[in-house]
Design an enzyme around this catalytic site. Structure first.
Site, PDB file in Angstrom:
ATOM      1  N   HIS A   1       0.601  -1.514  -0.607  1.00 28.70           N
ATOM      2  CA  HIS A   1       0.322   0.154   0.277  1.00 28.70           C
ATOM      3  C   HIS A   1       0.307   1.313  -0.138  1.00 28.70           C
ATOM      4  CE1 HIS A   1      -3.538   2.482   1.238  1.00 28.70           C
ATOM      5  NE2 HIS A   1      -2.628   3.242   1.494  1.00 28.70           N
ATOM      6  N   GLU A   2       1.715   1.538   0.676  1.00 23.59           N
ATOM      7  CA  GLU A   2       2.647   2.517   0.925  1.00 23.59           C
ATOM      8  C   GLU A   2       3.376   2.831  -0.275  1.00 23.59           C
ATOM      9  OE1 GLU A   2       2.223   4.174   3.364  1.00 23.59           O
ATOM     10  OE2 GLU A   2       1.554   2.738   4.477  1.00 23.59           O
TER      11      GLU A   2
ATOM     12  N   HIS B   1       1.543   4.547  -3.004  1.00 20.41           N
ATOM     13  CA  HIS B   1       1.827   6.459  -2.754  1.00 20.41           C
ATOM     14  C   HIS B   1       3.373   6.481  -3.275  1.00 20.41           C
ATOM     15  CE1 HIS B   1      -1.351   7.213  -0.892  1.00 20.41           C
ATOM     16  NE2 HIS B   1      -1.837   5.676   0.476  1.00 20.41           N
TER      17      HIS B   1
ATOM     18  N   HIS C   1       3.311   6.584  -7.756  1.00 19.80           N
ATOM     19  CA  HIS C   1       3.249   8.161  -7.775  1.00 19.80           C
ATOM     20  C   HIS C   1       3.966   8.634  -7.673  1.00 19.80           C
ATOM     21  CE1 HIS C   1      -1.756   9.626  -8.309  1.00 19.80           C
ATOM     22  NE2 HIS C   1      -0.621  10.522  -9.003  1.00 19.80           N
TER      23      HIS C   1
END
Length: 811
Positions: free
Chosen positions: A587-588, A591, A594
């Protein structure tokens, strides 16, 4: 004005079902891990990877392909073996290069100097903007304002990270002081009407506007709206009231979160009435045969799941769902203040005000369309789950006419879970296949397959990292070379926050030639200016840069912080992650990818500085990769035997963990609806009753039994302060992520989760734009679905109709 746009997304900040129950807010085969790394290997690696000097300017014509597989091996080793990392991290350099290689930050006093030098740059730039009069000067205003924002964020983002993460109290204090200085100046700028006036003149001049790129126009409109929301265009008396209201909202909101408490702090039961409760829990709270059970916390949540006596569960449920009168009073005061602030700024409601900026939904009406459509899609799933719970209760009680009560939900869900879990392997068995180094290796392989970028380990120079456990990775593209820097602080420490987080320490931004010239003029003029080797270094404070197509850019510099325990059984053994921890790291990294790919020219729209309700899409999407059989086969292997992970173990675990996902989704829908209602026009009413609003929403939309009269759980919903009419974003991105996984990555079918064409489709249409393009256009391009291109209420309703299903595909 958008002088400080947070680059840290709200990560996993929603109220999960377990938290609500507690009443809280809150391919190449991998090489086996080697015990040592020969000095010759390390020296060869370093010689091949690091520049000949400590100049941070990088000009790659392409990636170093020859070492790709060597990097892959080293990557696993430096995370799995402390001794390998210790050997790898050795360096002959003795000079302190400063935190993140920021040459100012070699000592605590450096933070003050960095803030002071940055402040001087900012004031000169403000003076230039206010004096702009020619067409060219007005054309430069957007980039000047963006640079002004960047100057402040260079200090604020860095200091914010350091003051909450660095283990040295002196450095924490110094960072806090630097942060306070820049934050005060930022607030002064937000009330500088001249900046708003000059930007307005530039936007209104056709000759100026036509010269701007799409990115520049996006930032111009964004900054103009920020000025409007700061009431900078209002008369002085109203501006003063705006400042007062903003301060009150901050204070009341903070009190709402800090003073959150139940009406009844503990419950007293004879120990005989708590049959079924974990004996260790009961023993810890028992005094002379009486159990004093805290109303909030894990113990009460466990009691609701385990205690057999329904009357006891009912008492616990009532207490755990009833916030104090003070808590609800503060909440209602908060929403009234926000309503007044919105009215002062010329908005129909606070929801209209908050959704106007950096949100895909744009209006509360659109949010309601999305939530209602999602509720309609989800309702049949919840009905099936409710029926399953009811049947379990009737089997348990032997009463064919029994009715499901609110305090029965967790108890019978737990019984069903226990039956499913008894057939599966324990999570610690799965963790043997997810050593931290293996997972990091897997992430690099996934990103290389999809986007052509990989992780290259790099030793930290003296002073560069804040702790010896921190690993530095250079992010290398197969076409553009070195594109970003990632610092990984992933191991448990007592002085660290346990919450996983992605921090953008410095954004991508194009550095103009005149900035380099200005930096050259300052070299050697003051003892406070570090001895930079080149003007380019000075222009970016010594931190990493790149030059592609003749344009100099500051590199995205990211810090990833987690709290994974190291192997207690072996000082040199790997950290083994639970399945949930592995998902968290994925999940991290969503980010982070991105931030790596959205290397825009203007920092206001770089990386995760996109629409708030789009920011969680890349990270939530990565959770689908974490459950895909083909993706897992790329890296998940036993840390000792190197045997591949049997996917049926994962599939079985996901089956029981997602058993009541529909009910959890309904809960989130209700909370998002509550958030909307409390920030609608009715919040301005003198007699606003948050309890009545919440109970009415439950009675109207809940499939499961609603809260009984007398409870007021909304007083525990602390995210109403932090989110303020944007809590729906989590659900919105869950739906988008699942749809992207299905439509772009074909739900993993036939290796779709590792197909480069699919990765390029997402990167070229969505990820690389950050916030520089209309997010609905990005989404439409990625999905190849023009139905969402307009981003209107119809598009929001369509997204809601897609719904959410299971987070995995059974093989």
């Amino acid at each position: 004005m958008i002088m400080l746009q947070s680059t840290r997304p709200r990560l996993r900040a929603w109220v999960c079902s377990s938290c609500q129950r507690r009443g809280l807010t809150a391919a190449r085969r991998p090489h086996p891990v080697q015990a040592t790394l020969h000095n010759s290997q390390r020296r060869s690696f370093i010689r091949n990877q690091k520049p000949t000097s400590f100049n941070t300017f990088v000009n790659f014509s392409g990636a170093n392909v020859a070492d790709k597989y060597h990097d892959d091996t080293i990557l696993r080793q430096i995370f799995d073996s402390p001794s390998v990392w210790k050997e790898f991290a050795k360096t002959d350099e003795t000079r302190n290069v400063g935190l993140f290689r920021n040459a100012y930050l070699t000592r605590p006093k450096g933070f003050q100097i960095f803030a002071r030098v940055s402040l001087e740059k900012a004031r000169k730039l403000v003076d230039k903007i206010l004096k702009a009069s020619s067409i060219q000067e007005y054309q430069d205003i957007v980039r000047d304002l963006d640079r002004l924002s960047d100057i402040l964020c260079r200090v604020l983002d860095m200091a914010d990270f350091v003051r909450v993460t660095h283990p040295d109290p002196k450095i924490q204090h110094a960072a806090s002081e630097a942060w306070a200085v820049m934050y005060q100046y930022m607030n002064e700028l937000n009330t500088t009407t001249g900046l708003n006036d000059q930007l307005g003149k530039a936007i209104d001049n056709p000759e100026v506007a036509k010269a701007w790129s799409e990115e520049e126009m996006t930032v111009a409109q964004m900054l103009k709206l920020d000025f409007m929301k700061s009431a900078v265009n209002l008369p002085q008396r109203m501006r003063d009231r705006f400042v007062t209201l903003s301060q009150e909202i901050s204070e009341v909101g903070a009190r709402f979160v800090q003073e959150m408490a139940p009406e009844q702090r503990s419950l007293v039961f004879p120990s005989s009435e708590l049959h079924g409760l974990n004996p260790m829990i009961a023993r810890n709270f028992t005094r002379r045969g009486v159990v004093y059970l805290p109303t909030l916390g894990a113990e009460a949540a466990m009691a609701l799941r385990q205690v057999h006596n329904p009357e006891v569960r009912k008492k616990i449920y009532y207490a755990a769902r009833t916030a104090s009168k003070n808590s609800t009073d503060l909440l209602e005061r908060l929403v009234k203040l926000r309503a007044e602030l919105a009215d002062l700024s010329g908005f129909e409601s606070y929801g209209h005000m908050a959704l106007r900026d950096r949100m895909m939904a744009k209006t509360p009406e659109s949010v309601r369309e999305f939530l209602q459509a999602l509720h309609t899609n989800n309702a049949p799933i919840v009905r099936r789950e409710a029926q399953e719970l009811l049947e379990e209760k009737r089997r348990d009680t032997g009463d064919a006419t029994a009715v499901l009560q609110a305090w029965d939900k967790d108890y019978y869900a737990e019984r069903i879970h226990q039956k499913a879990r008894s057939k599966t392997k324990h999570d610690d068995f799965l963790s043997a296949y997810f050593s931290l180094g293996t997972v990091m290796q897997g992430l690099s392989r996934i990103f290389n397959r999809l986007y052509g970028i990989r992780f290259v380990p790099r030793e930290c120079l003296p002073g560069e990292a804040w702790h010896p456990d921190v690993r530095r990775l250079d992010i290398v593209s197969d076409t553009d070379g070195h594109v970003a820097v990632l610092y990984c602080d992933l191991f448990y420490r007592e002085d660290k926050s346990p919450n996983p987080a992605h921090f953008t320490v410095r954004c991508s931004r194009e550095i103009a030639p005149h900035e380099v010239e200005e930096a050259a003029e300052l070299l050697g003029q003051s003892s406070e200016i570090p001895a930079f080797t080149t003007a380019e270094e000075a222009a970016n404070d010594g931190m990493a840069m790149s030059q592609v197509d003749g344009k100099l850019k500051q590199m995205p510099t990211i810090a990833l912080v987690c709290d994974f325990p190291q192997n207690a059984a072996s000082r040199n053994g790997p950290a083994l992650l639970t399945f949930f921890q592995m998902e968290t790291l994925f999940h991290e990294m969503g980010h982070a990818i991105h931030s790596f790919l959205a290397r825009t020219s203007l920092q206001n729209v770089a990386g995760t500085r996109c629409a708030t309700d789009l920011a969680e899409l890349p990270s939530t999407l990565m959770e689908y990769f974490a459950t895909d059989a083909t993706v897992l086969s790329l890296f998940a292997r036993h840390y000792e035997t190197d045997e591949p992970l049997p996917y049926e173990m994962v599939a079985e675990r996901l089956r029981w963990s997602k058993r009541f996902e529909g009910s959890d989704t309904e809960n989130q829908i209700l909370l998002a609806m509550l958030d909307q209602e409390l920030h609608s026009a009715q919040a301005a009413k003198p007699d606003v009753d948050s309890t009545q609003i919440y109970h009415e929403l439950q009675r109207t939309h809940s499939t499961l039994p609603p809260d009984p009269p007398g409870t007021r759980w909304q007083g525990f919903f602390g995210h109403l302060f932090g989110y303020g009419s944007t809590y729906y974003s989590y659900l919105f991105d869950r739906v988008l992520a699942e749809h992207v996984w299905k439509e772009v990555f074909k739900a993993g079918d036939n290796g779709g989760g590792l197909d480069r064409a699919n990765g390029e489709q997402l990167k070229e249409n969505l990820l690389k734009w950050g916030g520089s393009r209309d997010p609905w256009q990005c989404l439409a391009g990625a999905l190849k679905d023009d139905r969402v291109a307009d981003g209107d209420e119809k598009a929001m309703r369509l997204v809601g109709s897609w719904g959410t299903k299971s987070n995995f595909k059974e093989e």
